[in-house]
Design a protein around this motif. Sequence first.
Motif, PDB file in Angstrom:
ATOM      1  N   GLY A  41       0.281 -50.143  -7.127  1.00  0.00           N
ATOM      2  CA  GLY A  41       0.993 -49.379  -8.188  1.00  0.00           C
ATOM      3  C   GLY A  41      -0.208 -48.457  -8.511  1.00  0.00           C
ATOM      4  N   VAL A  42      -0.425 -47.327 -10.386  1.00  0.00           N
ATOM      5  CA  VAL A  42      -1.185 -46.051 -10.111  1.00  0.00           C
ATOM      6  C   VAL A  42      -2.617 -47.334 -10.763  1.00  0.00           C
ATOM      7  CG1 VAL A  42      -1.531 -44.647 -12.119  1.00  0.00           C
ATOM      8  CG2 VAL A  42       0.959 -45.278 -11.472  1.00  0.00           C
ATOM      9  N   ALA A  72      -3.611 -50.859 -20.107  1.00  0.00           N
ATOM     10  CA  ALA A  72      -3.339 -49.998 -19.128  1.00  0.00           C
ATOM     11  C   ALA A  72      -3.405 -49.938 -18.038  1.00  0.00           C
ATOM     12  CB  ALA A  72      -4.041 -48.776 -19.725  1.00  0.00           C
ATOM     13  N   ASP A  76       0.712 -50.357 -15.511  1.00  0.00           N
ATOM     14  CA  ASP A  76       0.190 -49.487 -14.227  1.00  0.00           C
ATOM     15  C   ASP A  76       0.973 -50.321 -12.828  1.00  0.00           C
ATOM     16  OD1 ASP A  76       0.959 -46.942 -15.258  1.00  0.00           O
ATOM     17  OD2 ASP A  76      -1.264 -46.870 -15.458  1.00  0.00           O
ATOM     18  N   GLU A  78       1.921 -52.728 -10.442  1.00  0.00           N
ATOM     19  CA  GLU A  78       3.426 -53.216  -9.704  1.00  0.00           C
ATOM     20  C   GLU A  78       3.589 -54.320  -9.955  1.00  0.00           C
ATOM     21  OE1 GLU A  78       5.233 -50.385  -7.710  1.00  0.00           O
ATOM     22  OE2 GLU A  78       4.805 -48.834  -9.051  1.00  0.00           O
TER      23      GLU A  78
END
Length: 144
Positions: A41-42, A72, A76, A78
């Motif tokens: 993910g991010v 947050a 992000d 995943e």
Amino acid sequence: MMDSTTFRMQRPDRYVRLADLLPLIPENDWVWSILEVDGVGVMPNGMGVQAFEGQVRASPTGYVLGWSELKAFAADLEQNHWLTVVAVGSQDDLVGDELDAEDFSRCLVVLEAFDSGSWTVAARPGEPARHDIVAAARARYGGD
């Protein structure tokens, strides 16, 4: 002693992510720390996955963030293979030697993902909001 429950991460209808667990926790001003992460993910501040994993491992107290930053990050993320996230009342309760020994006695909440297979949700009993986290996880996801 913390109250805890463990349940399968892989559900028939979907994969349970960190973002799915956070709504079980009331808004708070606790200090959160990511102690272990291996996922997809991010990552925070636009870091690459490997760079972020390295930064987490390099600090004895993990990657420290607030509640809104944790939400947050979770949104992000995943998928997580391994993940350990803790909450404490103050930064002074993040003691590197204790955390390294997996002594979470100063922690209010511990969320752990194991090998993409299961979650453990633990919280220190005493205050209803903290204890309800475990009860809410059991009600939603089953577990022991």
